[in-house]
Design a protein around this motif. Structure first.
Motif, PDB file in Angstrom:
ATOM      1  N   GLN A   8       0.839  -1.189   0.000  1.00 16.34           N
ATOM      2  CA  GLN A   8       0.000   0.000   0.000  1.00 16.34           C
ATOM      3  C   GLN A   8       0.877   1.243   0.000  1.00 16.34           C
ATOM      4  O   GLN A   8       1.960   1.254   0.571  1.00 16.34           O
ATOM      5  N   GLN A   9       0.374   2.277  -0.628  1.00 18.46           N
ATOM      6  CA  GLN A   9       1.090   3.545  -0.687  1.00 18.46           C
ATOM      7  C   GLN A   9       1.042   4.222   0.678  1.00 18.46           C
ATOM      8  O   GLN A   9       0.030   4.169   1.377  1.00 18.46           O
ATOM      9  N   LEU A  10       2.135   4.857   1.049  1.00 17.13           N
ATOM     10  CA  LEU A  10       2.148   5.644   2.273  1.00 17.13           C
ATOM     11  C   LEU A  10       1.310   6.895   2.057  1.00 17.13           C
ATOM     12  O   LEU A  10       1.399   7.545   1.018  1.00 17.13           O
ATOM     13  N   LEU A  11       0.509   7.222   3.043  1.00 21.01           N
ATOM     14  CA  LEU A  11      -0.400   8.360   2.920  1.00 21.01           C
ATOM     15  C   LEU A  11       0.124   9.550   3.706  1.00 21.01           C
ATOM     16  O   LEU A  11       0.765   9.396   4.746  1.00 21.01           O
ATOM     17  N   LEU A  12      -0.171  10.729   3.207  1.00 20.58           N
ATOM     18  CA  LEU A  12       0.116  11.952   3.947  1.00 20.58           C
ATOM     19  C   LEU A  12      -0.839  12.036   5.138  1.00 20.58           C
ATOM     20  O   LEU A  12      -1.898  11.405   5.144  1.00 20.58           O
ATOM     21  N   PRO A  13      -0.512  12.836   6.137  1.00 16.42           N
ATOM     22  CA  PRO A  13      -1.455  13.019   7.242  1.00 16.42           C
ATOM     23  C   PRO A  13      -2.748  13.683   6.758  1.00 16.42           C
ATOM     24  O   PRO A  13      -2.741  14.513   5.859  1.00 16.42           O
ATOM     25  N   ALA A  14      -3.840  13.301   7.372  1.00 16.46           N
ATOM     26  CA  ALA A  14      -5.133  13.874   7.001  1.00 16.46           C
ATOM     27  C   ALA A  14      -5.240  15.295   7.547  1.00 16.46           C
ATOM     28  O   ALA A  14      -4.885  15.557   8.701  1.00 16.46           O
ATOM     29  N   ASN A  15      -5.735  16.183   6.731  1.00 10.38           N
ATOM     30  CA  ASN A  15      -5.926  17.568   7.121  1.00 10.38           C
ATOM     31  C   ASN A  15      -7.200  17.658   7.973  1.00 10.38           C
ATOM     32  O   ASN A  15      -8.277  17.264   7.515  1.00 10.38           O
ATOM     33  N   PRO A  16      -7.107  18.174   9.207  1.00 12.73           N
ATOM     34  CA  PRO A  16      -8.303  18.268  10.059  1.00 12.73           C
ATOM     35  C   PRO A  16      -9.403  19.131   9.445  1.00 12.73           C
ATOM     36  O   PRO A  16     -10.587  18.860   9.651  1.00 12.73           O
ATOM     37  N   VAL A  17      -9.033  20.142   8.681  1.00 10.13           N
ATOM     38  CA  VAL A  17     -10.035  20.983   8.027  1.00 10.13           C
ATOM     39  C   VAL A  17     -10.789  20.175   6.969  1.00 10.13           C
ATOM     40  O   VAL A  17     -12.014  20.289   6.844  1.00 10.13           O
ATOM     41  N   PHE A  18     -10.072  19.332   6.232  1.00 10.99           N
ATOM     42  CA  PHE A  18     -10.710  18.476   5.237  1.00 10.99           C
ATOM     43  C   PHE A  18     -11.668  17.488   5.898  1.00 10.99           C
ATOM     44  O   PHE A  18     -12.770  17.241   5.397  1.00 10.99           O
ATOM     45  N   PRO A 164      -6.799  13.161  -1.349  1.00 10.60           N
ATOM     46  CA  PRO A 164      -5.882  14.241  -0.931  1.00 10.60           C
ATOM     47  C   PRO A 164      -4.656  13.725  -0.176  1.00 10.60           C
ATOM     48  O   PRO A 164      -3.592  14.338  -0.226  1.00 10.60           O
ATOM     49  N   GLN A 165      -4.779  12.592   0.487  1.00 12.33           N
ATOM     50  CA  GLN A 165      -3.644  12.048   1.224  1.00 12.33           C
ATOM     51  C   GLN A 165      -2.676  11.311   0.302  1.00 12.33           C
ATOM     52  O   GLN A 165      -1.537  11.077   0.669  1.00 12.33           O
ATOM     53  N   ARG A 166      -3.130  10.939  -0.872  1.00 12.52           N
ATOM     54  CA  ARG A 166      -2.263  10.247  -1.825  1.00 12.52           C
ATOM     55  C   ARG A 166      -1.495  11.220  -2.718  1.00 12.52           C
ATOM     56  O   ARG A 166      -0.602  10.804  -3.433  1.00 12.52           O
ATOM     57  N   MET A 167      -1.859  12.487  -2.687  1.00 15.04           N
ATOM     58  CA  MET A 167      -1.180  13.468  -3.530  1.00 15.04           C
ATOM     59  C   MET A 167       0.247  13.691  -3.039  1.00 15.04           C
ATOM     60  O   MET A 167       0.546  13.559  -1.854  1.00 15.04           O
ATOM     61  N   ALA A 168       1.130  14.046  -3.971  1.00 14.49           N
ATOM     62  CA  ALA A 168       2.512  14.326  -3.616  1.00 14.49           C
ATOM     63  C   ALA A 168       2.585  15.641  -2.846  1.00 14.49           C
ATOM     64  O   ALA A 168       1.948  16.617  -3.233  1.00 14.49           O
ATOM     65  N   PRO A 169       3.363  15.702  -1.767  1.00 14.39           N
ATOM     66  CA  PRO A 169       3.437  16.951  -0.995  1.00 14.39           C
ATOM     67  C   PRO A 169       4.125  18.072  -1.766  1.00 14.39           C
ATOM     68  O   PRO A 169       3.755  19.211  -1.656  1.00 14.39           O
ATOM     69  N   ASP A 170       5.166  17.742  -2.548  1.00 16.29           N
ATOM     70  CA  ASP A 170       5.901  18.739  -3.302  1.00 16.29           C
ATOM     71  C   ASP A 170       6.450  18.089  -4.573  1.00 16.29           C
ATOM     72  O   ASP A 170       7.634  17.797  -4.674  1.00 16.29           O
ATOM     73  N   PRO A 171       5.585  17.855  -5.566  1.00 17.26           N
ATOM     74  CA  PRO A 171       6.055  17.138  -6.753  1.00 17.26           C
ATOM     75  C   PRO A 171       6.910  18.005  -7.667  1.00 17.26           C
ATOM     76  O   PRO A 171       6.711  19.212  -7.747  1.00 17.26           O
ATOM     77  N   ASP A 172       7.846  17.382  -8.316  1.00 16.99           N
ATOM     78  CA  ASP A 172       8.598  18.018  -9.382  1.00 16.99           C
ATOM     79  C   ASP A 172       9.023  16.943 -10.374  1.00 16.99           C
ATOM     80  O   ASP A 172       8.674  15.784 -10.236  1.00 16.99           O
ATOM     81  N   LYS A 173       9.812  17.316 -11.390  1.00 18.92           N
ATOM     82  CA  LYS A 173      10.155  16.366 -12.443  1.00 18.92           C
ATOM     83  C   LYS A 173      11.062  15.237 -11.966  1.00 18.92           C
ATOM     84  O   LYS A 173      10.992  14.123 -12.455  1.00 18.92           O
ATOM     85  N   THR A 174      11.908  15.509 -11.006  1.00 19.69           N
ATOM     86  CA  THR A 174      12.826  14.459 -10.546  1.00 19.69           C
ATOM     87  C   THR A 174      12.275  13.699  -9.344  1.00 19.69           C
ATOM     88  O   THR A 174      12.783  12.641  -9.017  1.00 19.69           O
ATOM     89  N   ARG A 175      11.289  14.269  -8.678  1.00 21.10           N
ATOM     90  CA  ARG A 175      10.740  13.648  -7.492  1.00 21.10           C
ATOM     91  C   ARG A 175       9.222  13.617  -7.604  1.00 21.10           C
ATOM     92  O   ARG A 175       8.531  14.478  -7.055  1.00 21.10           O
ATOM     93  N   PRO A 176       8.644  12.626  -8.301  1.00 19.92           N
ATOM     94  CA  PRO A 176       7.188  12.640  -8.508  1.00 19.92           C
ATOM     95  C   PRO A 176       6.380  12.369  -7.250  1.00 19.92           C
ATOM     96  O   PRO A 176       5.206  12.617  -7.213  1.00 19.92           O
TER      97      PRO A 176
END
Length: 177
Positions: A8-18, A164-176
Protein backbone atom coordinates in the motif's frame (compact mmCIF):
# COMPACT_ATOMS: atom_id res chain seq x y z
CA UNK A 1 8.67 5.57 -5.00
CA UNK A 2 9.16 1.99 -6.09
CA UNK A 3 6.57 -0.32 -4.62
CA UNK A 4 6.24 -4.05 -4.91
CA UNK A 5 2.86 -5.43 -6.01
CA UNK A 6 0.48 -5.75 -3.09
CA UNK A 7 2.04 -3.00 -1.01
CA UNK A 8 0.00 0.00 0.00
CA UNK A 9 1.09 3.55 -0.69
CA UNK A 10 2.15 5.64 2.27
CA UNK A 11 -0.40 8.36 2.92
CA UNK A 12 0.12 11.95 3.95
CA UNK A 13 -1.45 13.02 7.24
CA UNK A 14 -5.13 13.87 7.00
CA UNK A 15 -5.93 17.57 7.12
CA UNK A 16 -8.30 18.27 10.06
CA UNK A 17 -10.04 20.98 8.03
CA UNK A 18 -10.71 18.48 5.24
CA UNK A 19 -12.13 16.00 7.76
CA UNK A 20 -14.43 18.63 9.26
CA UNK A 21 -15.55 19.94 5.87
CA UNK A 22 -16.31 16.45 4.59
CA UNK A 23 -18.43 15.67 7.66
CA UNK A 24 -20.32 18.98 7.44
CA UNK A 25 -20.88 18.45 3.72
CA UNK A 26 -22.23 14.94 4.39
CA UNK A 27 -24.57 16.40 7.02
CA UNK A 28 -25.81 18.99 4.52
CA UNK A 29 -26.29 16.33 1.82
CA UNK A 30 -28.30 14.23 4.29
CA UNK A 31 -30.42 17.24 5.20
CA UNK A 32 -30.97 18.20 1.56
CA UNK A 33 -31.84 14.60 0.68
CA UNK A 34 -34.44 14.47 3.45
CA UNK A 35 -36.13 17.61 2.16
CA UNK A 36 -35.73 16.93 -1.53
CA UNK A 37 -36.35 14.20 -4.01
CA UNK A 38 -36.87 11.12 -1.85
CA UNK A 39 -38.05 12.68 1.37
CA UNK A 40 -37.48 10.38 4.29
CA UNK A 41 -37.52 7.14 2.33
CA UNK A 42 -36.20 4.28 4.44
CA UNK A 43 -33.96 2.89 1.68
CA UNK A 44 -31.95 6.09 1.20
CA UNK A 45 -28.34 5.64 2.40
CA UNK A 46 -27.05 7.75 5.25
CA UNK A 47 -23.93 9.42 3.84
CA UNK A 48 -23.06 10.93 7.19
CA UNK A 49 -22.95 7.46 8.72
CA UNK A 50 -20.62 6.29 5.96
CA UNK A 51 -18.27 9.22 6.53
CA UNK A 52 -18.36 8.81 10.30
CA UNK A 53 -17.33 5.18 9.93
CA UNK A 54 -14.67 6.09 7.38
CA UNK A 55 -13.06 8.76 9.54
CA UNK A 56 -13.46 6.68 12.71
CA UNK A 57 -11.51 3.91 10.96
CA UNK A 58 -8.84 6.10 9.36
CA UNK A 59 -8.54 8.86 11.97
CA UNK A 60 -9.85 7.48 15.30
CA UNK A 61 -7.88 10.08 17.28
CA UNK A 62 -9.73 12.91 15.51
CA UNK A 63 -13.22 11.55 14.87
CA UNK A 64 -14.72 9.58 17.69
CA UNK A 65 -17.86 8.83 19.60
CA UNK A 66 -18.41 12.41 20.81
CA UNK A 67 -18.33 13.89 17.32
CA UNK A 68 -20.62 11.13 16.07
CA UNK A 69 -23.04 11.89 18.92
CA UNK A 70 -23.11 15.62 18.10
CA UNK A 71 -23.75 14.97 14.40
CA UNK A 72 -26.47 12.53 15.42
CA UNK A 73 -28.16 15.21 17.49
CA UNK A 74 -28.01 17.54 14.48
CA UNK A 75 -29.75 14.89 12.36
CA UNK A 76 -32.35 14.31 15.09
CA UNK A 77 -33.17 18.01 15.29
CA UNK A 78 -33.33 18.33 11.51
CA UNK A 79 -35.65 15.34 11.08
CA UNK A 80 -37.59 16.23 14.24
CA UNK A 81 -37.34 12.61 15.21
CA UNK A 82 -36.96 11.16 18.67
CA UNK A 83 -34.10 13.15 20.21
CA UNK A 84 -31.13 10.83 20.53
CA UNK A 85 -32.22 8.30 17.91
CA UNK A 86 -29.52 9.14 15.39
CA UNK A 87 -27.14 10.21 18.14
CA UNK A 88 -27.23 6.77 19.75
CA UNK A 89 -26.96 4.96 16.45
CA UNK A 90 -24.02 7.12 15.26
CA UNK A 91 -22.25 6.74 18.62
CA UNK A 92 -22.58 2.95 18.51
CA UNK A 93 -21.48 2.99 14.87
CA UNK A 94 -18.40 5.04 15.71
CA UNK A 95 -17.56 2.82 18.68
CA UNK A 96 -17.75 -0.33 16.57
CA UNK A 97 -15.68 1.28 13.80
CA UNK A 98 -12.97 2.34 16.25
CA UNK A 99 -13.00 -1.13 17.80
CA UNK A 100 -12.26 -2.76 14.46
CA UNK A 101 -10.19 -0.07 12.75
CA UNK A 102 -6.82 -1.83 12.99
CA UNK A 103 -8.14 -5.09 11.60
CA UNK A 104 -10.23 -3.50 8.87
CA UNK A 105 -7.33 -1.73 7.17
CA UNK A 106 -5.60 -5.03 6.41
CA UNK A 107 -8.34 -6.09 4.01
CA UNK A 108 -8.91 -5.18 0.38
CA UNK A 109 -11.60 -2.65 -0.47
CA UNK A 110 -14.35 -5.19 -1.35
CA UNK A 111 -13.58 -7.12 1.83
CA UNK A 112 -13.74 -3.90 3.83
CA UNK A 113 -17.18 -3.22 2.38
CA UNK A 114 -18.34 -6.64 3.54
CA UNK A 115 -16.85 -5.99 6.99
CA UNK A 116 -18.62 -2.65 7.47
CA UNK A 117 -22.00 -3.99 6.27
CA UNK A 118 -22.85 -5.41 9.74
CA UNK A 119 -21.93 -2.06 11.32
CA UNK A 120 -24.38 -0.21 9.11
CA UNK A 121 -27.00 -2.91 9.73
CA UNK A 122 -26.61 -2.52 13.50
CA UNK A 123 -26.95 1.26 13.25
CA UNK A 124 -30.10 1.01 11.16
CA UNK A 125 -31.52 -1.64 13.48
CA UNK A 126 -30.99 0.69 16.46
CA UNK A 127 -32.79 3.49 14.62
CA UNK A 128 -35.57 1.07 13.64
CA UNK A 129 -35.96 -0.20 17.20
CA UNK A 130 -36.09 3.30 18.66
CA UNK A 131 -38.57 4.40 15.98
CA UNK A 132 -40.80 1.42 16.74
CA UNK A 133 -40.62 2.08 20.49
CA UNK A 134 -41.21 5.81 20.11
CA UNK A 135 -43.90 6.04 17.47
CA UNK A 136 -44.83 2.52 16.50
CA UNK A 137 -44.71 3.28 12.77
CA UNK A 138 -43.11 0.61 10.61
CA UNK A 139 -40.96 2.14 7.85
CA UNK A 140 -41.47 -0.79 5.50
CA UNK A 141 -39.09 -3.51 4.45
CA UNK A 142 -37.15 -1.17 2.20
CA UNK A 143 -35.15 0.00 5.23
CA UNK A 144 -33.07 -3.17 4.86
CA UNK A 145 -31.63 -1.80 1.58
CA UNK A 146 -29.94 1.20 3.21
CA UNK A 147 -27.08 -0.74 4.90
CA UNK A 148 -26.38 -2.60 1.65
CA UNK A 149 -26.23 0.65 -0.34
CA UNK A 150 -23.98 2.20 2.31
CA UNK A 151 -21.62 -0.78 2.14
CA UNK A 152 -21.56 -0.41 -1.66
CA UNK A 153 -20.66 3.27 -1.20
CA UNK A 154 -17.71 2.36 1.05
CA UNK A 155 -15.14 1.81 -1.77
CA UNK A 156 -16.25 4.97 -3.59
CA UNK A 157 -15.98 7.09 -0.46
CA UNK A 158 -12.61 5.54 0.39
CA UNK A 159 -11.15 6.48 -2.98
CA UNK A 160 -12.58 10.02 -2.83
CA UNK A 161 -11.62 10.76 0.76
CA UNK A 162 -8.12 9.29 0.57
CA UNK A 163 -7.26 11.11 -2.67
CA UNK A 164 -5.88 14.24 -0.93
CA UNK A 165 -3.64 12.05 1.22
CA UNK A 166 -2.26 10.25 -1.82
CA UNK A 167 -1.18 13.47 -3.53
CA UNK A 168 2.51 14.33 -3.62
CA UNK A 169 3.44 16.95 -1.00
CA UNK A 170 5.90 18.74 -3.30
CA UNK A 171 6.05 17.14 -6.75
CA UNK A 172 8.60 18.02 -9.38
CA UNK A 173 10.16 16.37 -12.44
CA UNK A 174 12.83 14.46 -10.55
CA UNK A 175 10.74 13.65 -7.49
CA UNK A 176 7.19 12.64 -8.51
CA UNK A 177 6.27 11.59 -5.00
Amino acid sequence: MIMRPGQQQLLLPANPVFIALSLVLALLVNMAGNMGLWGRAAWVPDLLAVLLVFWSVHQPQRVGIGIAFVFGLCMDVHQSSLLGQHALSYAVLSFLAIAMHRRLLWFSMPSQAMQVLPLFAVAHFIEFLLRMLGSGTFPGWSFMLAPVIEALLWPVMSVLLLAPQRMAPDPDKTRPL
